[in-house]
Design a protein around this motif. Sequence first.
Motif, PDB file in Angstrom:
ATOM      1  N   VAL A 129      -4.219   4.755   6.309  1.00  0.00           N
ATOM      2  CA  VAL A 129      -4.856   3.505   5.914  1.00  0.00           C
ATOM      3  C   VAL A 129      -5.126   2.691   7.173  1.00  0.00           C
ATOM      4  CG1 VAL A 129      -4.650   1.367   4.610  1.00  0.00           C
ATOM      5  CG2 VAL A 129      -3.727   3.495   3.668  1.00  0.00           C
ATOM      6  N   MET A 153       0.818  -1.199   0.000  1.00  0.00           N
ATOM      7  CA  MET A 153       0.000   0.000   0.000  1.00  0.00           C
ATOM      8  C   MET A 153       0.863   1.265   0.000  1.00  0.00           C
ATOM      9  SD  MET A 153      -2.888   1.394  -0.082  1.00  0.00           S
ATOM     10  CE  MET A 153      -3.891  -0.051   0.155  1.00  0.00           C
ATOM     11  N   CYS A 202       0.804   4.627   5.850  1.00  0.00           N
ATOM     12  CA  CYS A 202       0.336   3.311   5.381  1.00  0.00           C
ATOM     13  C   CYS A 202       1.017   2.182   6.144  1.00  0.00           C
ATOM     14  CB  CYS A 202       0.611   3.164   3.885  1.00  0.00           C
ATOM     15  SG  CYS A 202      -0.002   4.515   2.867  1.00  0.00           S
ATOM     16  N   LEU A 208      -7.525  -6.670   0.412  1.00  0.00           N
ATOM     17  CA  LEU A 208      -6.802  -6.085  -0.713  1.00  0.00           C
ATOM     18  C   LEU A 208      -6.549  -7.120  -1.808  1.00  0.00           C
ATOM     19  CD1 LEU A 208      -4.145  -3.988   1.224  1.00  0.00           C
ATOM     20  CD2 LEU A 208      -6.309  -3.203   0.261  1.00  0.00           C
ATOM     21  N   VAL A 228      -5.433  -2.393  -4.607  1.00  0.00           N
ATOM     22  CA  VAL A 228      -4.566  -1.494  -3.843  1.00  0.00           C
ATOM     23  C   VAL A 228      -4.522  -0.110  -4.493  1.00  0.00           C
ATOM     24  CG1 VAL A 228      -2.217  -1.127  -3.018  1.00  0.00           C
ATOM     25  CG2 VAL A 228      -3.196  -3.415  -2.975  1.00  0.00           C
TER      26      VAL A 228
END
Length: 206
Positions: A95, A1, A55, A135, A173
């Motif tokens: 995230v 990510m 992230c 994801l 993603v």
Amino acid sequence: MGREVLAALLADKTYSAVHSLGRRTLPLTHPKLTQHIVDFAALPELPRTDDVFICLGTTIKVAGSQAAFRAVDYDAVVAVARTAIAQGATKLGVVSAMGANAQSGIFYNRTKGEMEAAVSALGYQSVSIAQPSMLAGNRASLAQPVRKGELWALKVSRWLGPLIPTNYRSIQVTDVAAGLIQAVKAGQPGVRRILSGQLQGAASRG
């Protein structure tokens, strides 16, 4: 990510300079990029910045224990957010995960929820929290391989397709990265949680 967000920021003409934080040097060079190799448990003074994207994340299996997991998914995230706002940052994008809830009986969800609450209370003008579902995408390029449970869930998601509610479908993603960047750039005042369904297709909308 993190690599997807970094690549998108480097390609975005809105940003004239990008600083990345990591524990190791990435095999990447770009005129706008400055890499900082850091210890997240003892962060140095960061450069002055405007927008911050975090992230950071691991799994309990990879981390080795709940304490080690929390050191990344809570302590390191909050440390970066706190250090960045001290250097003038006003907008934050993080995230998190679907199901994040500080009151949850599930350790993973509770840790994510507590992290969300902590960064939301730091005083940023705008906080955007992405809560993606599972994801999808090129997992071969990720440090953590897809797990058996995730593999079956991804297969089921593909088979059932539109029968699955949007927030529960697997998500690319690239869509999560694009959706988070779009939200941070919009700078909506206060705290905004972006559900997985809202992130779907964000890359094509950007």
